[in-house]
Design an enzyme around this catalytic site. Sequence first.
Site, PDB file in Angstrom:
ATOM      1  N   HIS A   1      -9.529   2.157   0.655  1.00  0.00           N
ATOM      2  CA  HIS A   1      -9.461   0.977   1.531  1.00  0.00           C
ATOM      3  C   HIS A   1     -10.561   1.004   2.608  1.00  0.00           C
ATOM      4  CE1 HIS A   1      -7.617  -2.260   3.812  1.00  0.00           C
ATOM      5  NE2 HIS A   1      -6.648  -2.357   2.930  1.00  0.00           N
TER       6      HIS A   1
ATOM      7  N   HIS B   1       0.800  -1.231   0.000  1.00  0.00           N
ATOM      8  CA  HIS B   1       0.000   0.000   0.000  1.00  0.00           C
ATOM      9  C   HIS B   1       0.836   1.286   0.000  1.00  0.00           C
ATOM     10  CE1 HIS B   1      -3.448  -2.470   0.224  1.00  0.00           C
ATOM     11  NE2 HIS B   1      -3.582  -2.579   1.531  1.00  0.00           N
TER      12      HIS B   1
ATOM     13  N   GLU C   1     -11.543  -3.509  -2.659  1.00  0.00           N
ATOM     14  CA  GLU C   1     -10.610  -2.499  -3.173  1.00  0.00           C
ATOM     15  C   GLU C   1     -10.456  -2.712  -4.676  1.00  0.00           C
ATOM     16  OE1 GLU C   1      -7.034  -3.126  -0.570  1.00  0.00           O
ATOM     17  OE2 GLU C   1      -8.534  -4.324   0.433  1.00  0.00           O
TER      18      GLU C   1
HETATM   19  C1  BGC Z   1      -4.551  -6.572   1.954  1.00  0.00           C
HETATM   20  C2  BGC Z   1      -4.411  -7.325   3.255  1.00  0.00           C
HETATM   21  C3  BGC Z   1      -3.888  -6.371   4.279  1.00  0.00           C
HETATM   22  C4  BGC Z   1      -4.843  -5.203   4.391  1.00  0.00           C
HETATM   23  C5  BGC Z   1      -4.288  -4.190   5.334  1.00  0.00           C
HETATM   24  C6  BGC Z   1      -5.512  -5.462   2.151  1.00  0.00           C
HETATM   25  O1  BGC Z   1      -5.631  -4.735   0.983  1.00  0.00           O
HETATM   26  O2  BGC Z   1      -4.948  -7.408   0.912  1.00  0.00           O
HETATM   27  O3  BGC Z   1      -3.551  -8.433   3.127  1.00  0.00           O
HETATM   28  O4  BGC Z   1      -3.719  -6.975   5.507  1.00  0.00           O
HETATM   29  O5  BGC Z   1      -5.025  -4.606   3.156  1.00  0.00           O
HETATM   30  O6  BGC Z   1      -5.202  -3.748   6.206  1.00  0.00           O
END
Ligand code: BGC
Length: 387
Positions: free
Chosen positions: A213, A138, A352
């Site tokens: 998210h 991310h 997402e």
């Molecule tokens: C991911 C997860 C991750 C989460 C974080 C998601 O987009 O796929 O693996 O733990 O984001 O909060």
Amino acid sequence: MKTKKILPFMILASLLGSGVNAGDCCDGCSVPSRSFGELADGRTAMIYTLTNKSGMKAEITNYGGVVVNLMVPDRDGKLADVALGFDKVSDYEKKVYYFGSLIGRYGNRIANGTFELDGVTYKLPLNNEPGGIPCSLHGGFKGFHTVLWDAEPLVAEDGTQGLKLSYVSKDGEEGYPGNLTVTVHYWLDAANALRISYEASTDKATPVNLTNHSYFNLAGEGSPTINDHELMLKASAFTPVNAGLIPTGEIAPVEGTPFDFRTPHPIGERVDADHPQIALGGGYDHNWVLDNQDGSMALAARVKHAATGRVMEVWTMEPGIQFYGGNFLDASDLSSAKSGKPYPKRSGFCLETQHYPDSPNQPAFPSTILRPGEAYKTTTEYRFSAE
Ligand code: BGC
């Protein structure tokens, strides 16, 4: 969408005017804002309240572009806040679950935090290590979820309220090449859709994969589970992962697996099924390959919570969607969130919209590389209704 700039005299006029409250939605009304508190570095984050004529309300802060509160009616018109999160900006800084955040420069994982582009190897911060295998997740430690965005509230000619967020991510920030100029528009329309439009341009080739998210619970945040929600995903395939939650490169059919949501299934029905991919993900935490791959706006997902009648559809131009079932939510760390109730494992889900994880290292996946002179443009809508 045609917009009007909100000038201070318009805010004053709307407050002094004929019985119009700042929170009411009508042509010429303003988008109310207030402080959301101080960041650790002393800057103030603001929160903006978008409302529509159907009574839906979205509160968005310019810290991380987080959707903090999302009030959605059930079948009797009763509002509940369906977005998980915190009520203090300092909690968003301290607890990195990415609740409601904008994600960038690259949504989801890049293997080993490394990729090669035009003959140059780039190294990204390693901020995640599922199964003990480090990766960049991310956008890194200081991804777009940590940015205090420039914010401009907007009102369209038809009264639709919106928020424009802008940021220039500098060349080399969190290891990524190129100055990336990013604009995100949130709009809350009269039909109860929260639209998010992303635009970006760069002065050097760079990977870009932007998303939001938000974690949802259609029974209302603080409700203990999402296992009772029915999910449909318009996807005939998904991208299986290795122990580090990095796609293996395979595009696997969902047919005959717990990943087949082409017809609606309760999330909880197969979440603990005996399937190697469920074991690796600790439940659902995978990228689905959407049937629509032509870049047009199409239905990607539909979630229904039967007890309240709330329905959420996700429409997107993106080729993929990460369905993350909140497996890493931890009630001991999230013992008192917005409603004062804990957020246990699987009490919120994310959908997402995205390009596939690790695309910069996977030449067979749709490209995420943006080059100078090109325009990155993508839109996702979360459409709410009740039945
Ligand atoms: C991911 C997860 C991750 C989460 C974080 C998601 O987009 O796929 O693996 O733990 O984001 O909060």
